[in-house]
Write a protein that holds these residues in place. Structure first.
Motif, PDB file in Angstrom:
ATOM      1  N   GLN A  31       0.819  -1.195   0.000  1.00  0.00           N
ATOM      2  CA  GLN A  31       0.000   0.000   0.000  1.00  0.00           C
ATOM      3  C   GLN A  31       0.867   1.266   0.000  1.00  0.00           C
ATOM      4  OE1 GLN A  31      -2.690  -0.369   3.290  1.00  0.00           O
ATOM      5  NE2 GLN A  31      -3.672  -2.202   2.468  1.00  0.00           N
ATOM      6  N   PRO A  32       0.250   2.432  -0.289  1.00  0.00           N
ATOM      7  CA  PRO A  32       1.029   3.676  -0.355  1.00  0.00           C
ATOM      8  C   PRO A  32       1.756   3.970   0.957  1.00  0.00           C
ATOM      9  CG  PRO A  32      -1.181   4.000  -1.239  1.00  0.00           C
ATOM     10  CD  PRO A  32      -1.170   2.637  -0.606  1.00  0.00           C
ATOM     11  N   CYS A  33       2.997   4.375   0.850  1.00  0.00           N
ATOM     12  CA  CYS A  33       3.804   4.642   2.041  1.00  0.00           C
ATOM     13  C   CYS A  33       4.928   5.596   1.654  1.00  0.00           C
ATOM     14  CB  CYS A  33       4.385   3.329   2.579  1.00  0.00           C
ATOM     15  SG  CYS A  33       5.468   3.522   4.009  1.00  0.00           S
ATOM     16  N   GLU A  34       5.201   6.583   2.492  1.00  0.00           N
ATOM     17  CA  GLU A  34       6.291   7.530   2.266  1.00  0.00           C
ATOM     18  C   GLU A  34       7.190   7.534   3.500  1.00  0.00           C
ATOM     19  OE1 GLU A  34       6.992  12.294   1.441  1.00  0.00           O
ATOM     20  OE2 GLU A  34       5.065  11.378   0.973  1.00  0.00           O
ATOM     21  N   PRO A  35       8.444   7.104   3.362  1.00  0.00           N
ATOM     22  CA  PRO A  35       9.309   7.002   4.535  1.00  0.00           C
ATOM     23  C   PRO A  35       9.664   8.357   5.118  1.00  0.00           C
ATOM     24  CG  PRO A  35      10.573   6.607   2.540  1.00  0.00           C
ATOM     25  CD  PRO A  35       9.130   6.692   2.126  1.00  0.00           C
ATOM     26  N   GLY A  36       9.875   8.366   6.442  1.00  0.00           N
ATOM     27  CA  GLY A  36      10.322   9.572   7.118  1.00  0.00           C
ATOM     28  C   GLY A  36      11.834   9.713   7.053  1.00  0.00           C
ATOM     29  N   ASP A  37      12.346  10.549   7.943  1.00  0.00           N
ATOM     30  CA  ASP A  37      13.776  10.853   7.957  1.00  0.00           C
ATOM     31  C   ASP A  37      14.170  11.073   9.416  1.00  0.00           C
ATOM     32  OD1 ASP A  37      16.305  12.060   7.909  1.00  0.00           O
ATOM     33  OD2 ASP A  37      15.889  13.180   6.079  1.00  0.00           O
ATOM     34  N   ASP A  38      15.161  10.313   9.889  1.00  0.00           N
ATOM     35  CA  ASP A  38      15.576  10.418  11.291  1.00  0.00           C
ATOM     36  C   ASP A  38      16.166  11.776  11.630  1.00  0.00           C
ATOM     37  OD1 ASP A  38      14.681   7.907  11.883  1.00  0.00           O
ATOM     38  OD2 ASP A  38      16.647   6.941  11.737  1.00  0.00           O
ATOM     39  N   GLY A  39      16.474  12.585  10.613  1.00  0.00           N
ATOM     40  CA  GLY A  39      16.994  13.929  10.867  1.00  0.00           C
ATOM     41  C   GLY A  39      15.908  14.957  11.128  1.00  0.00           C
ATOM     42  N   GLN A  40      14.639  14.575  10.987  1.00  0.00           N
ATOM     43  CA  GLN A  40      13.539  15.506  11.216  1.00  0.00           C
ATOM     44  C   GLN A  40      13.113  15.484  12.684  1.00  0.00           C
ATOM     45  OE1 GLN A  40      11.291  15.932   7.099  1.00  0.00           O
ATOM     46  NE2 GLN A  40      10.905  13.902   7.981  1.00  0.00           N
ATOM     47  N   THR A  41      12.133  16.318  13.019  1.00  0.00           N
ATOM     48  CA  THR A  41      11.719  16.460  14.421  1.00  0.00           C
ATOM     49  C   THR A  41      10.864  15.304  14.910  1.00  0.00           C
ATOM     50  OG1 THR A  41       9.666  17.647  13.895  1.00  0.00           O
ATOM     51  CG2 THR A  41      11.699  18.960  14.116  1.00  0.00           C
ATOM     52  N   GLY A  42      10.148  14.643  13.996  1.00  0.00           N
ATOM     53  CA  GLY A  42       9.237  13.583  14.395  1.00  0.00           C
ATOM     54  C   GLY A  42       7.942  14.067  15.002  1.00  0.00           C
ATOM     55  N   GLU A  43       7.717  15.374  15.063  1.00  0.00           N
ATOM     56  CA  GLU A  43       6.600  15.916  15.822  1.00  0.00           C
ATOM     57  C   GLU A  43       5.307  16.053  15.014  1.00  0.00           C
ATOM     58  OE1 GLU A  43       8.088  19.514  17.494  1.00  0.00           O
ATOM     59  OE2 GLU A  43       9.419  18.480  18.906  1.00  0.00           O
ATOM     60  N   LEU A  44       5.364  15.867  13.702  1.00  0.00           N
ATOM     61  CA  LEU A  44       4.182  15.900  12.846  1.00  0.00           C
ATOM     62  C   LEU A  44       4.322  14.819  11.783  1.00  0.00           C
ATOM     63  CD1 LEU A  44       3.710  19.747  12.342  1.00  0.00           C
ATOM     64  CD2 LEU A  44       2.163  18.227  13.599  1.00  0.00           C
ATOM     65  N   PRO A  45       3.208  14.365  11.185  1.00  0.00           N
ATOM     66  CA  PRO A  45       3.310  13.310  10.172  1.00  0.00           C
ATOM     67  C   PRO A  45       4.245  13.655   9.023  1.00  0.00           C
ATOM     68  CG  PRO A  45       1.037  13.532  10.891  1.00  0.00           C
ATOM     69  CD  PRO A  45       1.802  14.656  11.542  1.00  0.00           C
ATOM     70  N   ASP A  46       4.281  14.928   8.584  1.00  0.00           N
ATOM     71  CA  ASP A  46       5.173  15.285   7.486  1.00  0.00           C
ATOM     72  C   ASP A  46       6.607  15.557   7.946  1.00  0.00           C
ATOM     73  OD1 ASP A  46       4.844  17.699   8.757  1.00  0.00           O
ATOM     74  OD2 ASP A  46       4.040  18.773   7.015  1.00  0.00           O
ATOM     75  N   GLN A  47       6.859  15.354   9.246  1.00  0.00           N
ATOM     76  CA  GLN A  47       8.212  15.462   9.793  1.00  0.00           C
ATOM     77  C   GLN A  47       8.600  14.164  10.507  1.00  0.00           C
ATOM     78  OE1 GLN A  47       8.244  18.920  12.337  1.00  0.00           O
ATOM     79  NE2 GLN A  47       7.305  20.219  10.773  1.00  0.00           N
ATOM     80  N   ALA A  48       8.038  13.041  10.027  1.00  0.00           N
ATOM     81  CA  ALA A  48       8.193  11.757  10.730  1.00  0.00           C
ATOM     82  C   ALA A  48       9.645  11.286  10.750  1.00  0.00           C
ATOM     83  CB  ALA A  48       7.319  10.704  10.058  1.00  0.00           C
ATOM     84  N   TRP A  49       9.999  10.607  11.837  1.00  0.00           N
ATOM     85  CA  TRP A  49      11.231   9.834  11.864  1.00  0.00           C
ATOM     86  C   TRP A  49      11.056   8.611  10.972  1.00  0.00           C
ATOM     87  CZ3 TRP A  49      11.269   9.918  17.925  1.00  0.00           C
ATOM     88  CH2 TRP A  49      11.743  11.161  18.357  1.00  0.00           C
ATOM     89  N   ARG A  50      12.157   7.885  10.786  1.00  0.00           N
ATOM     90  CA  ARG A  50      12.072   6.701   9.922  1.00  0.00           C
ATOM     91  C   ARG A  50      12.268   5.385  10.662  1.00  0.00           C
ATOM     92  NH1 ARG A  50      14.661   5.902   3.887  1.00  0.00           N
ATOM     93  NH2 ARG A  50      13.804   3.810   3.536  1.00  0.00           N
ATOM     94  N   SER A  51      13.172   5.303  11.616  1.00  0.00           N
ATOM     95  CA  SER A  51      13.621   3.994  12.107  1.00  0.00           C
ATOM     96  C   SER A  51      13.258   3.743  13.572  1.00  0.00           C
ATOM     97  CB  SER A  51      15.145   3.871  11.951  1.00  0.00           C
ATOM     98  OG  SER A  51      15.802   4.759  12.846  1.00  0.00           O
ATOM     99  N   LEU A  52      13.169   2.464  13.908  1.00  0.00           N
ATOM    100  CA  LEU A  52      13.041   2.069  15.306  1.00  0.00           C
ATOM    101  C   LEU A  52      14.281   2.466  16.100  1.00  0.00           C
ATOM    102  CD1 LEU A  52      11.471  -1.492  14.977  1.00  0.00           C
ATOM    103  CD2 LEU A  52      10.379   0.525  15.940  1.00  0.00           C
ATOM    104  N   GLU A  53      15.429   2.434  15.455  1.00  0.00           N
ATOM    105  CA  GLU A  53      16.664   2.839  16.135  1.00  0.00           C
ATOM    106  C   GLU A  53      16.560   4.268  16.654  1.00  0.00           C
ATOM    107  OE1 GLU A  53      21.494   3.135  15.284  1.00  0.00           O
ATOM    108  OE2 GLU A  53      20.101   2.617  13.669  1.00  0.00           O
ATOM    109  N   LYS A  54      15.973   5.172  15.862  1.00  0.00           N
ATOM    110  CA  LYS A  54      15.802   6.555  16.295  1.00  0.00           C
ATOM    111  C   LYS A  54      14.886   6.628  17.509  1.00  0.00           C
ATOM    112  CE  LYS A  54      15.812  11.089  16.041  1.00  0.00           C
ATOM    113  NZ  LYS A  54      17.020  11.903  16.303  1.00  0.00           N
TER     114      LYS A  54
END
Length: 297
Positions: A31-54
């Motif tokens: 299904q549709p999915c857009e990965p996040g980025d561990d360098g972002q804040t993670g505080e909103l869906p369009d600023q999502a983190w990516r990994s469990l490690e983060k």
């Protein structure tokens, strides 16, 4: 609570505006999915983190606020364990939630974690908890439980999760950091509206008091070579009090899986007080029933 807003969730209610962190990683296809980025804040869906490690690092370093909600994107896929260590601050006034959020339009599948969720306890003689885990799908590594909850925990609520093809569905009261002889038993643990399939060591293995197992579907867990019940309430270390097993569906084998029911579906062992097993449906295929197959022991 609008899906685009952070939510601080407590059992039975949703409070908008709580501290939430979003995580999204994607498998191939589906299904549709857009990965996040561990360098972002993670505080909103369009600023999502990516990994469990983060996420694990943020918990370990104590950078998440008290009562945090961690939400994984629907249709997302995550490799590894989610480690809910002692630096994750949750209490009765500020409970924590592990859950999901909408992801992209058309994403319906729950977040898939190819690993386990581990809830650690304190090395001192005191309980930690006040945590809800909801809306996840888990495929743990061989021999591992999908969700492991250590002994000195309280107010842990598991709702609408799915655990398949692991060593165990949910294990409560194991893997503690305290001295076993002094550990406090788990208190107020609920597993509800969840699905457990083909976990070799059983669906639920629990100990403690105020335990509730409600409206779950359990097919093909335990039995087989392991000869384990689907539900095991074990009270050999300390007495278990106030245990409710109600409105669950249990089937010893999956259809056409070649398995065999060779154990009781529900076993309660040790010293107990006020154990109620009510309105459960046990279904067996006559062709797959051994003489040791049973209902409630």
């Amino acid at each position: 609570c609008p899906s685009e807003l952070p939510c601080g969730n407590t059992p039975g209610s949703y409070v908008c505006g709580g501290a939430a962190f979003y995580v999204c990683d994607c498998g191939e296809g589906g299904q549709p999915c857009e990965p996040g980025d561990d360098g972002q804040t993670g505080e909103l869906p369009d600023q999502a983190w990516r990994s469990l490690e983060k996420v694990n690092t943020a918990i370990q370093e104590g950078t998440l606020p008290a009562g945090a909600t961690i939400r994984f994107c629907r249709a997302g896929r995550f490799d590894g364990d989610l480690e809910l260590g002692v630096a994750l601050e949750c209490n009765a006034e500020m409970p924590c939630t592990i859950g999901s959020y909408g992801g992209l339009e058309g994403a319906m599948d729950p977040p898939l974690i190819l690993g386990s969720v581990v809830v650690a306890d304190l090395p001192t003689i005191e309980r930690r908890g006040h945590l809800t885990i909801a809306g996840l799908s888990l495929v743990p590594a061989q021999g591992r439980a999908g969700i492991t909850i250590a002994a000195q925990t309280e107010a842990i609520h598991i709702n609408d999760v799915r655990v398949e093809r692991g060593g165990l569905g949910v294990e409560v009261g194991q893997g503690s950091s305290c001295d076993e002889a002094e550990c406090l038993d788990p208190l107020d643990i609920e597993v509800s509206d969840s699905v457990f399939r083909s976990n070799s060591g059983g669906a639920l293995r629990v100990s403690g008091s105020q335990l509730r197992m409600l409206r779950n579907t359990m097919h093909g867990n335990g039995h087989g070579a392991a000869m384990e019940p689907q539900v095991l309430v074990t009270c050999t270390q300390n007495p278990c009090r106030d245990v409710l097993i109600q409105d669950n569906e249990l089937r010893g084998t999956e259809r056409d899986d070649g398995g065999q029911c060779n154990e009781s579906e529900v076993t309660v062992e040790g010293v107990t007080e006020d154990v109620r097993v009510l309105h459960n449906q046990i279904i067996e295929d006559p062709a797959s029933v051994a003489t040791s197959c049973g209902g409630i022991e």
